[in-house]
Design a protein around this motif. Structure first.
Motif, PDB file in Angstrom:
ATOM      1  N   LYS A   1      -5.402   1.848  20.691  1.00 12.04           N
ATOM      2  CA  LYS A   1      -5.612   0.433  20.991  1.00 12.04           C
ATOM      3  C   LYS A   1      -6.238  -0.294  19.806  1.00 12.04           C
ATOM      4  CE  LYS A   1      -7.869  -2.648  24.334  1.00 12.04           C
ATOM      5  NZ  LYS A   1      -8.719  -2.721  25.551  1.00 12.04           N
ATOM      6  N   ILE A   2      -7.136   0.388  19.097  1.00 10.50           N
ATOM      7  CA  ILE A   2      -7.813  -0.230  17.955  1.00 10.50           C
ATOM      8  C   ILE A   2      -6.809  -0.618  16.874  1.00 10.50           C
ATOM      9  CG2 ILE A   2      -9.495   0.137  16.101  1.00 10.50           C
ATOM     10  CD1 ILE A   2     -10.888   2.139  18.021  1.00 10.50           C
ATOM     11  N   VAL A   3      -5.815   0.246  16.644  1.00  8.61           N
ATOM     12  CA  VAL A   3      -4.914   0.023  15.508  1.00  8.61           C
ATOM     13  C   VAL A   3      -3.540  -0.493  15.902  1.00  8.61           C
ATOM     14  CG1 VAL A   3      -6.074   1.826  14.179  1.00  8.61           C
ATOM     15  CG2 VAL A   3      -4.050   2.419  15.513  1.00  8.61           C
ATOM     16  N   GLU A   4      -3.301  -0.694  17.212  1.00 11.01           N
ATOM     17  CA  GLU A   4      -1.944  -1.022  17.649  1.00 11.01           C
ATOM     18  C   GLU A   4      -1.432  -2.346  17.081  1.00 11.01           C
ATOM     19  OE1 GLU A   4      -1.840  -1.250  21.865  1.00 11.01           O
ATOM     20  OE2 GLU A   4      -3.341  -2.849  22.021  1.00 11.01           O
ATOM     21  N   GLU A   5      -2.334  -3.267  16.817  1.00 12.25           N
ATOM     22  CA  GLU A   5      -1.901  -4.564  16.296  1.00 12.25           C
ATOM     23  C   GLU A   5      -2.108  -4.682  14.789  1.00 12.25           C
ATOM     24  OE1 GLU A   5      -3.717  -7.649  18.549  1.00 12.25           O
ATOM     25  OE2 GLU A   5      -2.777  -7.054  20.440  1.00 12.25           O
ATOM     26  N   VAL A   6      -2.505  -3.601  14.153  1.00 11.59           N
ATOM     27  CA  VAL A   6      -2.687  -3.627  12.701  1.00 11.59           C
ATOM     28  C   VAL A   6      -1.320  -3.541  12.034  1.00 11.59           C
ATOM     29  CG1 VAL A   6      -3.696  -2.481  10.698  1.00 11.59           C
ATOM     30  CG2 VAL A   6      -4.966  -2.576  12.850  1.00 11.59           C
ATOM     31  N   GLU A   7      -0.957  -4.566  11.317  1.00 10.10           N
ATOM     32  CA  GLU A   7       0.309  -4.592  10.592  1.00 10.10           C
ATOM     33  C   GLU A   7       0.021  -4.897   9.126  1.00 10.10           C
ATOM     34  OE1 GLU A   7       2.648  -7.533  12.542  1.00 10.10           O
ATOM     35  OE2 GLU A   7       3.154  -6.224  14.243  1.00 10.10           O
ATOM     36  N   ILE A   8       1.005  -4.676   8.306  1.00 14.93           N
ATOM     37  CA  ILE A   8       0.805  -4.910   6.877  1.00 14.93           C
ATOM     38  C   ILE A   8       2.011  -5.644   6.313  1.00 14.93           C
ATOM     39  CG2 ILE A   8       1.790  -2.717   6.077  1.00 14.93           C
ATOM     40  CD1 ILE A   8      -0.794  -2.685   4.197  1.00 14.93           C
ATOM     41  N   THR A   9       1.760  -6.611   5.482  1.00 14.22           N
ATOM     42  CA  THR A   9       2.826  -7.419   4.885  1.00 14.22           C
ATOM     43  C   THR A   9       3.219  -6.845   3.525  1.00 14.22           C
ATOM     44  OG1 THR A   9       1.286  -8.893   3.715  1.00 14.22           O
ATOM     45  CG2 THR A   9       1.848  -9.447   6.010  1.00 14.22           C
ATOM     46  N   PRO A  10       4.405  -7.179   3.040  1.00  9.85           N
ATOM     47  CA  PRO A  10       4.797  -6.737   1.694  1.00  9.85           C
ATOM     48  C   PRO A  10       3.790  -7.162   0.627  1.00  9.85           C
ATOM     49  CG  PRO A  10       6.702  -7.565   2.872  1.00  9.85           C
ATOM     50  CD  PRO A  10       5.515  -7.858   3.738  1.00  9.85           C
ATOM     51  N   GLU A  11       3.189  -8.345   0.783  1.00  7.71           N
ATOM     52  CA  GLU A  11       2.218  -8.799  -0.196  1.00  7.71           C
ATOM     53  C   GLU A  11       0.966  -7.915  -0.181  1.00  7.71           C
ATOM     54  OE1 GLU A  11       0.592 -10.642  -3.325  1.00  7.71           O
ATOM     55  OE2 GLU A  11       2.652 -10.845  -2.571  1.00  7.71           O
ATOM     56  N   GLU A  12       0.547  -7.500   1.013  1.00 15.63           N
ATOM     57  CA  GLU A  12      -0.608  -6.603   1.110  1.00 15.63           C
ATOM     58  C   GLU A  12      -0.295  -5.251   0.487  1.00 15.63           C
ATOM     59  OE1 GLU A  12      -3.136  -7.733   5.050  1.00 15.63           O
ATOM     60  OE2 GLU A  12      -1.073  -7.047   5.390  1.00 15.63           O
ATOM     61  N   VAL A  13       0.948  -4.790   0.649  1.00 19.91           N
ATOM     62  CA  VAL A  13       1.345  -3.528   0.022  1.00 19.91           C
ATOM     63  C   VAL A  13       1.269  -3.659  -1.489  1.00 19.91           C
ATOM     64  CG1 VAL A  13       3.192  -1.840  -0.261  1.00 19.91           C
ATOM     65  CG2 VAL A  13       2.830  -2.932   1.973  1.00 19.91           C
ATOM     66  N   ARG A  14       1.749  -4.768  -2.008  1.00 19.45           N
ATOM     67  CA  ARG A  14       1.716  -4.997  -3.452  1.00 19.45           C
ATOM     68  C   ARG A  14       0.270  -5.052  -3.953  1.00 19.45           C
ATOM     69  NH1 ARG A  14       5.245  -6.737  -7.185  1.00 19.45           N
ATOM     70  NH2 ARG A  14       6.819  -7.170  -5.586  1.00 19.45           N
ATOM     71  N   GLU A  15      -0.600  -5.753  -3.220  1.00 14.67           N
ATOM     72  CA  GLU A  15      -2.004  -5.847  -3.616  1.00 14.67           C
ATOM     73  C   GLU A  15      -2.660  -4.463  -3.604  1.00 14.67           C
ATOM     74  OE1 GLU A  15      -3.831  -8.611  -1.012  1.00 14.67           O
ATOM     75  OE2 GLU A  15      -2.813 -10.379  -1.867  1.00 14.67           O
ATOM     76  N   TYR A  16      -2.351  -3.686  -2.578  1.00 11.49           N
ATOM     77  CA  TYR A  16      -2.898  -2.329  -2.493  1.00 11.49           C
ATOM     78  C   TYR A  16      -2.469  -1.502  -3.700  1.00 11.49           C
ATOM     79  CZ  TYR A  16      -3.073   2.578  -1.024  1.00 11.49           C
ATOM     80  OH  TYR A  16      -3.277   3.939  -0.972  1.00 11.49           O
ATOM     81  N   PHE A  17      -1.192  -1.590  -4.029  1.00 10.72           N
ATOM     82  CA  PHE A  17      -0.667  -0.799  -5.151  1.00 10.72           C
ATOM     83  C   PHE A  17      -1.273  -1.259  -6.475  1.00 10.72           C
ATOM     84  CE2 PHE A  17       2.608   0.004  -8.421  1.00 10.72           C
ATOM     85  CZ  PHE A  17       2.688   1.387  -8.315  1.00 10.72           C
ATOM     86  N   ASN A  18      -1.373  -2.560  -6.664  1.00  6.25           N
ATOM     87  CA  ASN A  18      -1.879  -3.086  -7.936  1.00  6.25           C
ATOM     88  C   ASN A  18      -3.357  -2.788  -8.135  1.00  6.25           C
ATOM     89  OD1 ASN A  18       0.622  -4.087  -8.705  1.00  6.25           O
ATOM     90  ND2 ASN A  18       0.256  -6.110  -7.812  1.00  6.25           N
ATOM     91  N   LYS A  19      -4.096  -2.571  -7.043  1.00  6.56           N
ATOM     92  CA  LYS A  19      -5.518  -2.255  -7.158  1.00  6.56           C
ATOM     93  C   LYS A  19      -5.755  -0.827  -7.649  1.00  6.56           C
ATOM     94  CE  LYS A  19      -6.906  -3.266  -3.047  1.00  6.56           C
ATOM     95  NZ  LYS A  19      -7.775  -3.446  -1.847  1.00  6.56           N
ATOM     96  N   ILE A  20      -4.745   0.024  -7.521  1.00  5.63           N
ATOM     97  CA  ILE A  20      -4.904   1.420  -7.940  1.00  5.63           C
ATOM     98  C   ILE A  20      -4.752   1.501  -9.460  1.00  5.63           C
ATOM     99  CG2 ILE A  20      -4.081   3.785  -7.671  1.00  5.63           C
ATOM    100  CD1 ILE A  20      -2.773   2.941  -5.053  1.00  5.63           C
ATOM    101  N   PRO A  21      -5.772   1.982 -10.179  1.00  2.49           N
ATOM    102  CA  PRO A  21      -5.623   2.138 -11.636  1.00  2.49           C
ATOM    103  C   PRO A  21      -4.411   3.009 -11.949  1.00  2.49           C
ATOM    104  CG  PRO A  21      -7.905   2.490 -10.963  1.00  2.49           C
ATOM    105  CD  PRO A  21      -7.102   2.402  -9.700  1.00  2.49           C
TER     106      PRO A  21
END
Length: 485
Positions: free
Chosen positions: A179-199
């Motif tokens: 229930k805690i995570v059922e509505e957690v979604e991720i957008t393509p922009e968030e994926v890009r931000e996540y990837f770009n934050k990784i050295p």
């Protein structure tokens, strides 16, 4: 010195109880799941031992912590360690503080599942317990007395009762986490931000990946053999419905379902929860009590089903399964047919993909050019180091686009079949690339976002929940604010 724990991430790394708990718990390490009434109870549980005419108090177990409506006994921590070992986990170097942290998380989820009116029906839990019991009985040749004795229970009822409490609370915790995570979604922009934050130097490395395709030839059952099986089932049905013969006796003497004996020669089906294949459910749910279906076919063979009892949405049924026999001639014909297909591919007369669409008997892959789907990722890529061992053994020496020799194999029902395989594409080990590895990066980014949601929920609920930690466990340095400092 305070011991540092990092429950969520630690559990994830050690396959303990991160987002979903181990489904089948070793009963030999059953944990206390007692609901308490007096939240102030901290005293050790004692028994009296007679010594020279006097009684001497002996500490048996103590309350290590209270969280909401649950207690955690001191014995629960070593029991949890044994559970993890029994489930194949590695607990080397794992402290008791870290284990306590994971138990506290577990109880927090279960407590708030109850508060949030998350419902886990007793019927569902009993069904899970029945399934678990049947799994355990396989190791005791179906002998319930041996199973009860092995787990040091007084009788089957006490074993089931304890399993019921554990299973229900684990299911509550799992649903609370869902229930805690059922509505957690991720957008393509968030994926890009996540990837770009990784050295760049710290980006994940994905191992060598292969795309594998196969063409399957299955020996055909003759029409005469199918008719023989169907006529025999009609005979069984008439014996029961007209002549009053015992269906159970027919099952015991002639049935070929290996799992039916271990379940007591009955299956319980629920209309609301699909179990068994579609054809089986349709035949069973069309029956009245005491009726036997006409013969019908599934991928496992031919069946007749007997309806023993109907309890609301639940049907208690039994069945006779007969598997048609494949002739030696049919086996040889299937192999020869695939040999010819392979030769056409090797000679360049047809592509592997087109040959699969034309000649493969595997309906799941033929229209996709024979491409296998990775069951873990639901795409076509198989990471070499995580590939299922039997598949790896069959393709490990193949060069790209090379076609294997005809291999003899068996499906999950024990039927002989033949196949040829090819490695249709190969991606060597590489650092994560945003375009090529988008789906994998998206999965990592989503998991991180879900962890943040769980961390936030946990921090808030800890402050809203009665929590009391006793003894040496107050000296632990938990990642969560369990001590409310």
């Amino acid at each position: 010195m305070l011991l540092k724990t990092n429950n969520l991430k630690f559990i994830n790394n050690q396959i303990l109880y991160k987002v979903f708990f181990i489904a089948l718990i070793s009963i030999n390490a059953l944990s206390a799941q007692e609901i308490i009434e007096d939240k102030k109870e901290e005293k050790p549980i004692e028994k009296k031992e007679k010594v020279l005419g006097d009684f001497k108090p002996v500490k048996v177990d103590g309350v290590a912590s209270v969280i909401g409506d649950f207690i955690v006994l001191e014995s629960d921590v070593p029991k949890r360690r044994e559970e993890i070992k029994a489930a194949g986990g590695n607990v080397d170097g794992v402290s008791d503080c870290e284990l306590m942290g994971s138990i506290l998380e577990e109880k927090l989820y279960a407590h708030h599942a109850i508060q949030d009116s998350i419902i886990v029906s007793d019927i569902e839990v009993r069904g899970q317990v029945d399934y678990q019991i049947q799994q355990f009985l396989q190791y005791f040749q179906g002998d319930m007395e041996k199973l009860v004795a092995y787990y040091k229970k007084d009788d089957e009822e006490s074993l089931r009762d304890e399993m019921f409490e554990i299973t229900k609370n684990n299911e509550l915790a799992k649903r609370m986490q869902g229930k805690i995570v059922e509505e957690v979604e991720i957008t393509p922009e968030e994926v890009r931000e996540y990837f770009n934050k990784i050295p760049v130097d710290n980006r994940p490395v994905f191992g060598t990946e292969l795309k594998v395709a196969q063409i399957v030839a299955e020996p055909k059952v003759s029409e005469e053999e199918e008719k023989r099986i169907i006529d025999r089932l009609y005979g069984f049905r008439e014996d029961v419905m007209v002549k009053g013969a015992s269906f159970r006796s027919k099952v015991v003497l002639y049935g070929e379902d290996p799992g039916l004996k271990q379940s007591g020669y009955v299956y319980t089906l629920d209309r609301k929860k699909p179990k068994m294949v579609k054809e089986f459910r349709q035949a069973a749910f069309a029956l009245q009590e005491g009726e036997v279906s006409e013969p019908f076919k599934t991928d496992f063979g031919y069946h007749i089903v007997y309806c023993q009892k109907i309890r609301g949405q639940q049907y208690v049924v039994s069945h006779i399964l007969l598997k048609p026999k494949v002739s030696t001639q049919a086996i040889n014909e299937a192999k020869e047919r695939l040999e010819k297909v392979r030769q056409r591919i090797v000679d360049g007369d047809i592509s592997f993909s087109d040959a699969a669409k034309e000649a493969s008997d595997e309906k799941e892959t033929k229209n996709d050019g024979g491409q296998l789907i990775n069951p873990e990722t639901q795409d076509y890529n198989f990471e070499l180091t995580r590939m299922e061992p039997s598949l790896y053994a069959q393709i490990q020496n193949l060069k790209d686009n090379e076609v294997s020799l005809v291999l003899t194999d068996q499906d999950n029902r024990g039927n002989t079949k033949f196949k040829i395989l090819t490695v249709s594409d190969r991606i060597d080990e590489h650092k994560a690339d945003y375009a090529r590895d988008f789906l994998k990066i998206k999965e990592l980014a989503l998991k991180e976002k879900q962890l943040r949601a769980i961390d936030k929920w946990q921090s808030e609920k800890i402050m809203d929940t009665y929590i009391k930690i006793s003894g040496s466990y107050r000296d632990c340095d938990y990642s969560g604010n369990w001590l409310k400092k």
